[in-house]
Design a protein around this motif. Structure first.
Motif, PDB file in Angstrom:
ATOM      1  N   ALA A  47       0.149  -1.440  -0.036  1.00  0.00           N
ATOM      2  CA  ALA A  47       0.155  -0.023   0.277  1.00  0.00           C
ATOM      3  C   ALA A  47       0.565   1.242  -0.219  1.00  0.00           C
ATOM      4  O   ALA A  47       0.219   2.632  -0.401  1.00  0.00           O
ATOM      5  CB  ALA A  47      -1.306  -0.125   1.530  1.00  0.00           C
ATOM      6  N   THR A  48       2.673   1.184   0.345  1.00  0.00           N
ATOM      7  CA  THR A  48       2.480   2.195  -0.108  1.00  0.00           C
ATOM      8  C   THR A  48       3.639   2.575  -0.729  1.00  0.00           C
ATOM      9  O   THR A  48       5.176   2.712  -1.168  1.00  0.00           O
ATOM     10  CB  THR A  48       4.192   1.790   1.462  1.00  0.00           C
ATOM     11  OG1 THR A  48       4.609   0.854   0.986  1.00  0.00           O
ATOM     12  CG2 THR A  48       3.428   2.188   2.351  1.00  0.00           C
ATOM     13  N   ALA A  49       3.256   1.831  -2.194  1.00  0.00           N
ATOM     14  CA  ALA A  49       4.420   2.103  -3.011  1.00  0.00           C
ATOM     15  C   ALA A  49       3.036   1.592  -4.777  1.00  0.00           C
ATOM     16  O   ALA A  49       2.392   0.783  -4.641  1.00  0.00           O
ATOM     17  CB  ALA A  49       5.490   0.902  -3.713  1.00  0.00           C
ATOM     18  N   LEU A  50       3.374   2.707  -5.894  1.00  0.00           N
ATOM     19  CA  LEU A  50       3.057   2.242  -6.940  1.00  0.00           C
ATOM     20  C   LEU A  50       3.056   0.703  -7.766  1.00  0.00           C
ATOM     21  O   LEU A  50       2.072  -0.426  -8.298  1.00  0.00           O
ATOM     22  CB  LEU A  50       3.082   3.076  -8.020  1.00  0.00           C
ATOM     23  CG  LEU A  50       1.604   4.441  -7.715  1.00  0.00           C
ATOM     24  CD1 LEU A  50       1.978   5.767  -8.548  1.00  0.00           C
ATOM     25  CD2 LEU A  50       0.730   4.172  -7.670  1.00  0.00           C
ATOM     26  N   TYR A  51       4.572   1.031  -7.623  1.00  0.00           N
ATOM     27  CA  TYR A  51       5.095  -0.632  -8.395  1.00  0.00           C
ATOM     28  C   TYR A  51       6.859  -1.072  -7.661  1.00  0.00           C
ATOM     29  O   TYR A  51       6.603  -0.616  -7.038  1.00  0.00           O
ATOM     30  CB  TYR A  51       5.469  -0.183  -9.609  1.00  0.00           C
ATOM     31  CG  TYR A  51       4.779   0.410 -10.416  1.00  0.00           C
ATOM     32  CD1 TYR A  51       4.087  -0.428 -11.116  1.00  0.00           C
ATOM     33  CD2 TYR A  51       4.224   1.711 -10.744  1.00  0.00           C
ATOM     34  CE1 TYR A  51       2.876   0.621 -12.340  1.00  0.00           C
ATOM     35  CE2 TYR A  51       3.336   2.879 -11.808  1.00  0.00           C
ATOM     36  CZ  TYR A  51       2.802   1.923 -12.463  1.00  0.00           C
ATOM     37  OH  TYR A  51       1.667   2.371 -13.379  1.00  0.00           O
ATOM     38  N   GLN A  52       6.842  -2.401  -8.253  1.00  0.00           N
ATOM     39  CA  GLN A  52       7.154  -3.280  -7.582  1.00  0.00           C
ATOM     40  C   GLN A  52       8.521  -3.040  -8.769  1.00  0.00           C
ATOM     41  O   GLN A  52       8.511  -2.178  -9.734  1.00  0.00           O
ATOM     42  CB  GLN A  52       6.916  -4.470  -7.947  1.00  0.00           C
ATOM     43  CG  GLN A  52       6.294  -4.939  -6.608  1.00  0.00           C
ATOM     44  CD  GLN A  52       6.686  -5.094  -5.690  1.00  0.00           C
ATOM     45  OE1 GLN A  52       6.323  -4.470  -5.004  1.00  0.00           O
ATOM     46  NE2 GLN A  52       8.195  -6.179  -5.539  1.00  0.00           N
ATOM     47  N   TYR A  53       9.988  -3.426  -8.442  1.00  0.00           N
ATOM     48  CA  TYR A  53      11.352  -3.247  -9.034  1.00  0.00           C
ATOM     49  C   TYR A  53      11.498  -4.348  -9.592  1.00  0.00           C
ATOM     50  O   TYR A  53      11.315  -5.161  -9.680  1.00  0.00           O
ATOM     51  CB  TYR A  53      12.002  -2.341  -8.048  1.00  0.00           C
ATOM     52  CG  TYR A  53      14.008  -2.014  -8.880  1.00  0.00           C
ATOM     53  CD1 TYR A  53      13.916  -1.660  -9.534  1.00  0.00           C
ATOM     54  CD2 TYR A  53      14.789  -3.581  -9.365  1.00  0.00           C
ATOM     55  CE1 TYR A  53      14.985  -0.851 -10.095  1.00  0.00           C
ATOM     56  CE2 TYR A  53      15.836  -3.161  -9.918  1.00  0.00           C
ATOM     57  CZ  TYR A  53      16.041  -1.867 -10.151  1.00  0.00           C
ATOM     58  OH  TYR A  53      17.632  -1.336 -10.567  1.00  0.00           O
ATOM     59  N   ASN A  54      11.816  -3.619 -11.279  1.00  0.00           N
ATOM     60  CA  ASN A  54      11.712  -5.258 -12.550  1.00  0.00           C
ATOM     61  C   ASN A  54      12.803  -4.554 -13.345  1.00  0.00           C
ATOM     62  O   ASN A  54      13.176  -3.467 -13.592  1.00  0.00           O
ATOM     63  CB  ASN A  54      10.006  -5.732 -12.212  1.00  0.00           C
ATOM     64  CG  ASN A  54       9.893  -4.718 -13.502  1.00  0.00           C
ATOM     65  OD1 ASN A  54      10.219  -3.806 -13.853  1.00  0.00           O
ATOM     66  ND2 ASN A  54       8.403  -4.913 -13.389  1.00  0.00           N
TER      67      ASN A  54
END
Length: 196
Positions: A47-54
Motif C-alpha cells: 500500500a506504500t508504493a505504486l510499482y515493484q522494481y523489475n
C-alpha cells in the motif's frame, strides 16, 4: 471526436489519442506510453508504493534519471495524480543534494509531481552527495544522518507524507521521518513510486 497521433515515450510506437470533453474538463492526462510498455511495469502489492522494481523499471529509471530524459516524468502522472489528488497530508519530497541536482540538471522527484499536478513542499536538505544505491545493505543501515531541516523551515504539528522514487532498505525514508518527527511533526507516512 478528433484523434491526434503521439508516440510512446518508451518505445516510440504510435499512440492514437482521442480528444474528448472528459479529458478536457477533468484532470485526466493523455496517455504517454503504449499498452505494451505499460504492461511491463509490475504493480506493487504494498500500500506504500505504486510499482515493484523489475527490469522495465530499471530501464525506466536509468533513462529518466541518468540519461536525463525529463519527458519521462509524464509516464506515471495519471497514477500519481490518482494516488495523491485527495491527500490531506503535506507532501514532502526526498531532496537531492544541490550538487547532484546541478549535475543531473533537474530534480527527478519534483518533475514527477509537477507532471501529475500535485502540490508539494520542501522542508529538508540532503547533507551528503553519496547515493544509497552505491552502498550495500549493511552500509545503508549504518549511514550517518542524510538530512537536516532547511534554514527557516517550521514543522508544525501536522501530518506529512514523504515521497521518494524507490524504497530498498527504507534507510532514506527513516532518516527523513526522524528529522520531521524530532522537529514536531504529528505524523509522518511514506510513499514511493517503486518498492525495491
Amino acid at each position: 471526436m478528433n484523434k491526434i497521433e503521439t508516440r510512446c515515450l518508451l518505445c516510440s510506437r504510435p499512440l492514437q489519442s482521442a480528444i474528448s470533453w472528459k479529458i478536457l474538463l477533468t484532470k485526466q492526462f493523455q496517455s504517454t506510453i503504449c499498452d505494451k510498455c505499460s504492461a511491463r511495469f509490475e504493480h506493487s502489492p504494498a500500500a506504500t508504493a505504486l510499482y515493484q522494481y523489475n527490469d522495465a523499471m530499471k530501464d525506466y529509471l536509468h533513462q529518466y534519471k541518468f540519461l536525463q530524459d525529463v519527458a519521462l516524468a509524464k509516464v506515471f502522472r495519471q497514477e500519481l495524480h490518482a494516488r495523491f489528488k485527495n491527500e490531506k497530508a503535506t507532501i514532502i519530497l526526498i531532496p537531492m543534494h544541490p550538487l547532484k541536482q546541478k549535475e543531473r540538471t533537474f530534480s527527478h522527484m519534483e518533475e514527477l509531481l509537477k507532471a501529475a499536478d500535485i502540490p508539494f513542499t520542501q522542508l529538508l536538505e540532503k547533507t551528503t552527495t553519496e547515493t544509497q544505491s552505491s552502498k550495500n545493505r549493511e552500509q545503508r543501515i549504518q549511514v550517518a544522518p542524510l538530512f537536516r531541516l532547511m534554514t527557516g523551515a517550521h514543522v508544525e504539528h501536522k501530518e506529512y507524507l514523504l515521497f521518494d522514487d524507490i524504497k530498498t532498505t527504507g534507510t532514506t525514508l527513516r532518516h527523513a521521518s526522524e528529522i520531521l518527527l524530532n522537529a514536531g511533526a504529528r505524523n509522518v507516512r511514506c510513499f514511493t513510486l517503486i518498492n525495491g
